[in-house]
Scaffold this active site. Structure first.
Site, mmCIF file in Angstrom:
data_model
loop_
_atom_site.group_PDB
_atom_site.id
_atom_site.type_symbol
_atom_site.label_atom_id
_atom_site.label_comp_id
_atom_site.label_asym_id
_atom_site.label_seq_id
_atom_site.Cartn_x
_atom_site.Cartn_y
_atom_site.Cartn_z
ATOM 1 N N ASP A 81 0.818 -1.215 0.000
ATOM 2 C CA ASP A 81 0.000 0.000 0.000
ATOM 3 C C ASP A 81 0.851 1.263 0.000
ATOM 4 O OD1 ASP A 81 -2.059 -1.830 0.207
ATOM 5 O OD2 ASP A 81 -3.201 -0.600 1.601
ATOM 6 N N CYS A 122 1.088 -8.204 5.321
ATOM 7 C CA CYS A 122 0.724 -6.806 5.100
ATOM 8 C C CYS A 122 -0.762 -6.588 4.839
ATOM 9 C CB CYS A 122 1.616 -6.201 4.025
ATOM 10 S SG CYS A 122 3.294 -5.905 4.663
ATOM 11 N N ASP A 123 -1.085 -5.351 4.458
ATOM 12 C CA ASP A 123 -2.410 -4.773 4.649
ATOM 13 C C ASP A 123 -3.598 -5.604 4.171
ATOM 14 O OD1 ASP A 123 -0.592 -2.799 5.288
ATOM 15 O OD2 ASP A 123 -1.878 -1.193 4.603
ATOM 16 N N LYS A 124 -3.590 -6.065 2.934
ATOM 17 C CA LYS A 124 -4.750 -6.792 2.409
ATOM 18 C C LYS A 124 -4.531 -8.294 2.396
ATOM 19 C CE LYS A 124 -6.395 -2.817 1.858
ATOM 20 N NZ LYS A 124 -5.160 -2.173 2.334
ATOM 21 N N CYS A 195 5.393 -2.348 8.334
ATOM 22 C CA CYS A 195 5.804 -1.036 8.845
ATOM 23 C C CYS A 195 5.571 -0.924 10.349
ATOM 24 C CB CYS A 195 5.087 0.068 8.091
ATOM 25 S SG CYS A 195 5.578 0.162 6.356
ATOM 26 N N GLU A 491 -6.788 4.742 -0.060
ATOM 27 C CA GLU A 491 -6.348 5.304 1.211
ATOM 28 C C GLU A 491 -5.951 6.761 1.007
ATOM 29 O OE1 GLU A 491 -4.662 1.435 3.630
ATOM 30 O OE2 GLU A 491 -3.217 2.810 2.735
ATOM 31 N N SER A 517 -5.011 5.141 5.534
ATOM 32 C CA SER A 517 -3.931 4.240 5.905
ATOM 33 C C SER A 517 -3.908 4.089 7.417
ATOM 34 C CB SER A 517 -2.597 4.824 5.433
ATOM 35 O OG SER A 517 -1.519 4.230 6.097
#
EC number: 4.2.1.9
Length: 616
Positions: A81, A122-124, A195, A491, A517
């Site tokens: 992202d 990570c995000d998704k 992150c 985002e 985000s």
């Protein structure tokens, strides 16, 4: 007694062709009859949170085979992202969640796998795999790649901690020199891993612990630390035990829908509110609950947000603490322990280790445990050495952070705030709700009223912010960026970061039917539902309209009369085929994204696909 799914392809004379192909993958006669366990990896060199995963599937596979299973690994896609941010690439991020869920279903069902170990980060990727796991409802264990170490650099004779967001803010701040911006950029992301703050990736990996689908330490133990290897080894052994319990003993407690029950979802959301997690977690938990056929809605989240305090504050809400500090304070289990002592958790839940919540806390809560090995694990800390390698260091903190009055994790009596880190707001242009990360909102702007500056794309808003057209007191409205309207629900990290760069972080609000985000802080209100593209009233706001935000009372109101809104709606509908579309936006939308948009629901439904359109 349930039959091994894999027997469909390994037993019977009519499956000779399938067995021949299995043999070509290395299977032997002795393997036909063992459980086939999918190792669902997500290695990619595009994403620092996944760059170190290449060999970790093999670690898991070796343990599966040693425990009497057959391991078969495959990979999913993984979008970064942060790299996709600020340009058209972000349109693809949220839709990738559905693709990941579908691809896991496709692979597992096509090959009749019996169980899964999901290696996400990570995000998704974690949400996509979670959705697939609850959809398939076969034994599963999650083990993620782990958090990145916090960046560190010396500015003004002081060592400060950094993350990706600091690089974005400094890069856009005209008052920051080129040399300082370059210094921060080079220091912000020092290692592999997700992150380092309580952004979406780390929030979701923490929530898998609360859901019971991963092991203690999964959400907070650094990607670089050698202790994390044990989570992968344990996952390989344990998944075989869970698989045999279900298929050979008819023990349905081994299935993810029985572990991640509604009670577990409530615990996960309670954790999320207490730790000030990313607002994206709301989207993903709602989507996962639908896959599990659990009645868990925005209403449930609203009720929890009104009674759960904030017990943990982590970047981006503060520079002082990052995930490495959360781990030192006891990680997810440390927060759950404080919530349990406050009487805020459902205790009748179990995890993939077969432990009830009280048993888990007794063994893994640093405030309770007598196990020196557990305490040692939570002392695992950063090395401060740039690397892309997993398990590359074994540094430890000298002591645990067990200060529940002034430390990273607080007790109820010493909570950062009696109100939790997330809140649901309702009003006349957010009839189905919207979300704000209260953990990142300064107390001075918990109530805020200002004139709207309306933009129909993130790009136009960014141009206005950097061009000085947004001033203190404004309410920036970015619409037609929802799941359908974007499409893809981008985002808005760049607009919020640039508001800070321009010195407006505590002087403006930003409202959108898009999302934020996990790195976002400030008065940033997202997930406005219904979205503009679905006829939501956010599409009726005009420049100069006053908008009143009241977080303590959970309200958000467009100060325009009902009669005027009705007239505006009538005018919008009169546009015919162009109704509820942006007027002055040029954006190339691919066929793949148009297909996603055609089925997408608004954020209050988790931005999942509308099954009713498919007759389901």
């Amino acid at each position: 007694m349930p039959k091994y799914r894999s027997a469909t392809t390994t037993h019977g004379r009519n499956m000779a062709g399938a067995r021949a192909l299995w043999r070509a993958t290395g299977m032997t006669d002795a393997d036909f009859g063992k459980p086939i366990i999918a190792v669902v990896n997500s290695f990619t060199q595009f994403v620092p949170g996944h760059v170190h995963l290449r060999d970790l599937g093999k670690l898991v596979a070796e343990q599966i085979e040693a425990a009497g299973g057959v391991a078969k690994e495959f990979n999913t896609i993984a979008v970064d992202d942060g790299i996709a941010m600020g340009h058209g690439g972000m349109l693809y991020s949220l839709p990738s969640r559905e693709l990941i869920a579908d691809s896991v279903e496709y692979m597992v069902n096509a090959h009749c796998a019996d169980a899964m170990v999901c290696i996400s980060n990570c995000d998704k990727i974690t949400p996509g795999m979670l959705m697939a796991s609850l959809r398939l409802n076969i034994p599963v264990i999650f083990v993620s790649g782990g958090p990145m170490e916090a960046g560190k650099t010396k500015l003004s004779d002081q060592i400060i901690k950094l993350d990706l967001v600091d690089a974005m803010i400094q890069g856009a701040d005209p008052k920051v020199s080129d040399s300082q911006s370059d210094q921060v950029e080079r220091s912000a992301c020092p290692t592999c891993g997700s992150c380092s703050g309580m952004f979406t990736a780390n929030s979701m990996n923490c929530l898998t612990e609360a859901l019971g689908l991963s092991q203690p330490g999964n959400g907070s133990l650094l990607a670089t630390h050698s202790d994390r290897k044990q989570l992968f080894l344990n996952a390989g052994k344990r998944i075989v035990e869970l698989t045999k319990r279900y298929y050979e003993q008819n023990d349905e407690s081994a299935l993810p829908r029985n572990i991640a029950s509604k009670a577990a979802f409530e615990n996960a959301m309670t954790l999320d509110i207490a730790m000030g997690g990313s607002t994206n977690t709301v989207l993903h938990l709602l989507a996962a609950a639908q896959e599990a056929e659990i009645d868990f809605t925005m209403s449930d989240i609203d009720k929890l947000s009104r009674k759960v305090p904030q017990l943990c504050k982590v970047a981006p809400s503060t520079q002082k603490y990052h995930m490495e500090d959360v781990h030192r304070a006891g990680g997810v289990i440390g927060i759950l322990g404080e919530l349990d002592r406050a009487g805020l958790l459902n205790r009748d839940v179990k995890n993939v280790l077969g432990l009830t919540l009280p048993q888990t806390l007794e063994q893994y809560d640093v405030m309770l445990t007598q196990d020196d090995a557990v305490k040692n694990m939570f002392r695992a800390g950063p090395a401060g050495i740039r690397t892309t390698q997993a398990f590359s260091q074994d540094c430890r903190w000298d002591t645990l952070d067990d200060d529940r009055a002034n430390g990273c994790i607080r007790s109820l009596e010493h909570a950062y705030s009696k109100d939790g880190g997330l809140a649901v707001l309702y009003g006349n242009f957010a009839e189905n709700g919207c979300i704000v990360k209260t953990a990142g909102v300064d107390d001075s702007i918990l109530k805020f009223t200002g004139p709207a500056k309306v933009y129909e794309s993130q790009d136009d808003a960014v141009e206005a912010i950097l061009g000085g057209k947004v001033v203190a007191g404004d309410v920036v409205v970015i619409r037609y960026e929802g799941p359908k309207g974007g499409p893809g629900m981008q985002e808005m990290l760049y607009p919020t970061s640039f508001l800070k760069s321009m010195g407006l972080g505590k002087a403006c609000a930003l409202i959108t039917d898009g999302r934020f985000s996990g790195g976002t802080s400030g008065l940033s209100i997202g997930h406005v539902s219904p979205e503009a593209a679905s006829g939501g009233s956010i599409g009726l706001i005009e420049d100069g309209d006053l908008i009143a935000i009241d977080i303590p009372n959970r309200g958000i109101q467009l100060q325009v009369s009902d009669a005027e809104l009705a007239a505006r709606r009538e005018a919008q509908e009169a546009r015919g085929d162009k109704a509820w579309t942006p007027k002055n936006r040029e954006r190339q939308i691919s066929f793949a994204l148009r297909a996603y948009a055609s089925l997408a629901t608004s954020a209050d439904k988790g931005a999942v696909r509308d099954k009713s359109k498919l007759g389901g």
